[in-house]
Design an enzyme around this catalytic site. Structure first.
Site, short mmCIF file in Angstrom:
data_model
loop_
_atom_site.label_atom_id
_atom_site.label_comp_id
_atom_site.label_asym_id
_atom_site.label_seq_id
_atom_site.Cartn_x
_atom_site.Cartn_y
_atom_site.Cartn_z
N PRO A 65 -5.80 5.58 2.30
CA PRO A 65 -6.48 6.53 1.42
C PRO A 65 -7.05 5.87 0.17
CG PRO A 65 -4.12 6.71 1.14
CD PRO A 65 -4.34 5.69 2.22
N ALA A 66 -8.10 6.49 -0.36
CA ALA A 66 -8.65 6.09 -1.65
C ALA A 66 -7.70 6.55 -2.75
CB ALA A 66 -10.04 6.71 -1.82
N LEU A 67 -8.14 6.48 -4.00
CA LEU A 67 -7.31 6.93 -5.13
C LEU A 67 -6.97 8.41 -4.93
CD1 LEU A 67 -6.09 6.43 -7.96
CD2 LEU A 67 -8.29 7.16 -8.90
N VAL A 68 -5.69 8.72 -4.85
CA VAL A 68 -5.26 10.09 -4.54
C VAL A 68 -5.31 10.94 -5.80
CG1 VAL A 68 -3.42 11.52 -3.61
CG2 VAL A 68 -3.80 9.23 -2.68
N LYS B 242 -0.65 -3.86 -1.48
CA LYS B 242 -0.96 -2.95 -0.38
C LYS B 242 -1.44 -3.72 0.86
CE LYS B 242 -0.02 0.97 -2.33
NZ LYS B 242 1.10 1.81 -1.83
#
Length: 225
Positions: A95-98, A72
């Site tokens: 974004p954080a963990l979706v 990433k």
């Protein structure tokens, strides 16, 4: 794998540049491109702020086999390099963990990859989740704001920071992935404050301002002279 992700990101930006009708691009990165850095001694009285100005250390990710984070980070940096000096406005959302209803168990492979090093992230205060609806809205709001040049750079996106082992255990249950709670259990026995604090103030300001504009446009009464 990281080099392949970087090449793919670069080609996406190149395709955008070549397409005359495309002059704005919202690139989805990850919070993991911001949080992984060398463990320097923490001498500050308060936590170190992690925001859109922070980048993960690629060497640190490689040495610790954090391949998802490495990919990433490399991909986002490649996108920025490819867009530099071109007639294309680029903004990235990290974004954080979706998570979210109907989304959790459909993406378990990416979730497992994201959670590598979860014990360290939990202890450091940077293990967070973002509902898929929040992430989608963030992309829309950022894209809209690019039209009047009020959006630019990077945006961190998350809803909730996980701070205790039992919260993490519940997340694992919802995701339907093998438990790693044992690796995080010691966090609850450690009274030391987290070394880092996530900050999404930049995205928060943008989204609140766009919501106000939408409300004014559609709900404010019209007066006639």
């Amino acid at each position: 794998m990281a080099s392949l992700e970087a090449q793919a990101a670069e080609r996406v930006i190149q395709a955008c540049v070549r397409t005359e009708s495309v002059r704005k691009c919202v690139f989805t990165s990850s919070l993991l491109a911001c949080v992984w850095r060398q463990n320097h001694p923490h001498e500050r009285r308060g936590p170190t702020i992690v925001d859109e100005n922070c980048w993960s250390d690629e060497s640190f990710c490689r040495n610790n086999k954090l391949w998802f984070a490495l990919g990433k980070t490399a991909a986002e940096k490649a996108a920025w390099r490819a867009a530099r000096g071109r007639d294309l406005k680029l903004v990235t959302v990290c974004p954080a963990l979706v998570t979210g209803p109907g989304f959790r168990r459909r993406n378990s492979t990416a979730s497992i990859a994201y959670l590598k090093g979860s014990g360290v992230m939990l202890a450091d205060g940077v293990l967070a989740t973002a509902n898929v609806a929040t992430v989608a809205e963030a992309h829309v709001r950022v894209y809209e704001a690019m039209g009047d040049n009020t959006a630019g750079g990077r945006y961190i996106c998350y809803d909730h920071v996980i701070r205790r082992a039992e919260e993490f255990a519940e997340l694992e249950r919802q995701l339907g992935i093998p438990s790693r709670t044992a690796a995080t259990q010691s966090v609850d026995d450690d009274d030391r404050p987290a070394r880092f604090e996530l900050c999404k103030r930049k995205l928060g300001r943008l989204m609140s301002s766009r919501r106000r504009c939408t409300y004014d446009d559609y709900y404010c009464p019209v007066t006639f002279q």
